[in-house]
Structure formats: C-alpha cells, structure tokens
Design a protein around this motif. Structure first.
Motif: not given
Length: 381
Positions: A77-100
């Motif tokens: 989370x220090x640099x991967x700004x598309x993800x959030x605290x509440x998406x820790x443990x999720x696949x990055x593609x799913x976290x990114x999809x939700x944000x976009x």
C-alpha cells in the motif's frame, strides 16, 4: 478496439468526463474516440501498474487488460495506490477492477489471474493494441519483449529501483529498437534484486507509471515525440534527467518462439504444457444433452450479438473476451460442482480457447467440435 466493434461517438457521460481532452487540439473529439477504440494490456498491478491502470481508465481507454496473479499485502500500500486497506488478501486484479469500476464505468475490463509465461503470453498479448510492461523482474520483461516482437505489438517499458527509473518504447515500428538492443541477454533468474529486496520509493513508481501512460497516449494518437529509440532515465533523489539514444540491431529481432523461457518458469507457472484441451463431438454432446440437460452447463462464448440471433436452449452467454472476469469465473466454478461444463462457439475455435482459459483456473470443461451450427443441426433431426 482490436477485433471489437468500433465506436463512432462518445456517450453523454464520456463527453462530460473528458471535456478537458476535447478542448485540446492534440486530442479533441476524434482523438478521444481513438482512445475509446483502443485496448491496452497492463502486465502487473503493483507499483507501476497502479498509476498506469488508474490513468488508463481516467483518459478513457476503451478496453483495459489487467494481468497479475499476486495478492494485496499491507506492504504494497506504500506505493500500489490502486489498492486499499480493505482489499488486503484479495487478488490484485480483483482489487484493481473494483477501484476502476467505481472510477470510470466506461472502460471494459479484462482480468487475467495468472503469471504471464511462455504458454499464455502470445495468446493474451495478441488481443491488445498496446502492451505496457509493469512487471518487476528481468525474465518476465524479456518474455514480454519477445512476445511483442513476434506479434508486432508496441511495448511501453518501465522500470524502477529506489529513487531511479527508466521509461522507453520498444518495437513501435519494424526498425524500432527493443529491450535486447539495450541488454542482449536477460540476467539469470533472481540475479537482480526485486523491489521487495532492494526497496523503492513510492513517488518513483508513480512518476514512471504516469510517464508510461503518456507514451501510450502518443502511440494511440500517433502524435508527439515518442520515446522510440530513446530511454528516459530519471534520478529523483538528485533531480537529474537524461535521454539516451538506442540503436536497433536486426540480429535482436530474430525471435521466432518463446522456448528459451521455459527454464525460467516453474512447472506450476507453465502448467498448460501438459494440459490438453478436452473436446467432444457434436453427436456425443447431443446424446448427453438429451438424457439430462439440467446436469449440463453449456457456455456459449460467442459475442452477445451472435447469441441473441441464435442459441441453444438452456445455454449461458459468456463471451470469450469476458471469460476471465472474476464474477464469471466464480459463477462457472460454483456451477461446475454440480454440472458438467461444455463450451461452444460458431465453429469450435473460440470454444477451444475458452476451455484452455478455464483449465488455468482448474475448471474442467469440454469444447464441442463443429460448434453451434453442427449441434443445432443434430438437435433438429
């Protein structure tokens, strides 16, 4: 947009959303349409991928591919700004999809929960106009580079370590340099430390990622000075910037396949190597279908327009381009517990690709030979 219907207008939301673009003489209405009709694959949804993906959606790229098999961790989370605290443990593609999806619902998103490897690289990269390398190791970078050479795809390269970063564009034209003109051979696996071992400051990935998107815009619009044959090198700690020139050598374009990368990946990362597509003849499917159609999940992977014109009763429409979406995969996985899965298209080629994709997610299916026309003909007799 590659192999898709071309849009000839912007909807009301897009006209409001992109009004600052529409006022720019370098973009304007036609340029915005070009962005909407373009597709970009972002390989990696981490430090570089985060700003790249957010800005691809912000500028209005019509189809965005997200490829990553990693999960969100707190240290990201220090640099991967598309993800959030509440998406820790999720696949990055799913976290990114939700944000976009919250950020810009106009972009079509295709997700690939896998690591790019010699067995899937050509198939995935082939479907996109521009490839953006946001990976974090040399083996993957060379694999992406060589796949783009084989397929004649422009590659936007980005690399970061500490406070330093580099951006370039490879393979834009037939005479353009590629990564092998910079470094002819890839370092051995694990020979160069990753950002997890070396460290990276957040603003480095943010700035390099944004510069990668800037190159993507110019490539799509065919305007401006593109970093073709040039490498932009930044030292943010000392605020130095320089542009290096790179010459193309035809020797470095003689790439015919990706076999040399097999040793770089483990068997698990290349599991398709021993994974054959299961097929079934139309007659045999017909017999199963007549006995108990309720025990069959028939996935029609043609486009929605084709499905609406003609389909088999009880079949489910999931176009091939949407098969990687998390929601579709979750549905298929759940249904596969109680039903036998079959894939079908017009002639059998797309359904084979669909079964191959499902196999990557450990979903067993069978592709119907001959496609829907042959099945419907048999069912009508």
């Amino acid at each position: 947009m590659s192999k898709d219907i071309k849009f000839n207008s912007l909807n009301k939301d897009e006209q409001e959303r992109y009004q600052k673009h529409l006022r720019l003489k370098e973009i304007g209405y036609e340029g915005q349409l070009d962005l909407k009709n373009s597709s970009v694959l972002c390989i990696g949804a981490g430090g570089l991928g985060s700003p790249v993906l957010l800005h691809l959606a912000a500028i209005g790229i019509g189809k965005i591919g997200i490829l990553d098999n990693d999960y969100v961790e707190k240290s990201n989370l220090q640099r991967q700004i598309i993800h959030e605290t509440n998406t820790i443990g999720k696949l990055k593609i799913d976290s990114a999809r939700e944000r976009i999806e919250k950020f810009n619902p106009n972009s079509e998103l295709l997700t690939f929960a896998e690591r790019i490897n010699p067995n899937n690289a050509l198939e995935i990269i082939r479907e996109f106009d521009v490839i953006c390398d946001c990976s974090d190791n040399f083996g993957t970078r060379y694999l992406i580079n060589d796949a783009c050479l084989i397929l004649n795809k422009p590659l936007v390269f980005g690399s970061v370590q500490g406070f330093e970063g580099q951006v370039s564009v490879f393979n834009l034209h037939k005479d353009s340099p590629n990564l092998r003109d910079l470094l002819p051979e890839s370092p051995a696996k694990n020979a160069v430390p990753s950002c997890a071992e070396y460290g990276v400051v957040a603003v480095s990935t943010g700035l390099i990622g944004i510069l990668q998107v800037n190159e993507i815009i110019k490539i799509i619009l065919k305007k401006g000075e593109i970093l073709d044959g040039k490498i932009l090198v930044l030292d943010l700690f000392n605020m130095n910037m320089k542009k290096l020139h790179l010459k193309s050598d035809q020797v470095n374009k003689r790439i015919k396949n990706l076999n040399q990368f097999m040793d770089f990946y483990s068997d698990d990362e290349c599991f398709e190597k021993n994974n054959e597509i299961n097929r079934i003849k139309a007659n045999d499917f017909n017999n199963l279908y007549k006995v108990n159609p309720n025990k069959i999940l028939l996935i029609d992977v043609r486009e929605n327009e084709e499905f609406s014109t003609s389909s088999i009763e009880g079949s489910v429409s999931i176009p091939l381009s949407h098969l990687n979406q998390a929601s579709e995969l979750e549905f298929i996985q759940k249904e596969s517990l109680i039903k036998e899965v079959f894939t079908i298209c017009k002639s059998g080629k797309r359904s084979e690709k669909a079964s191959k994709i499902l196999s990557r997610f450990k979903i067993q299916s069978r592709s119907i030979e001959g496609g829907i026309e042959k099945v419907k003909k048999i069912l009508c007799n």
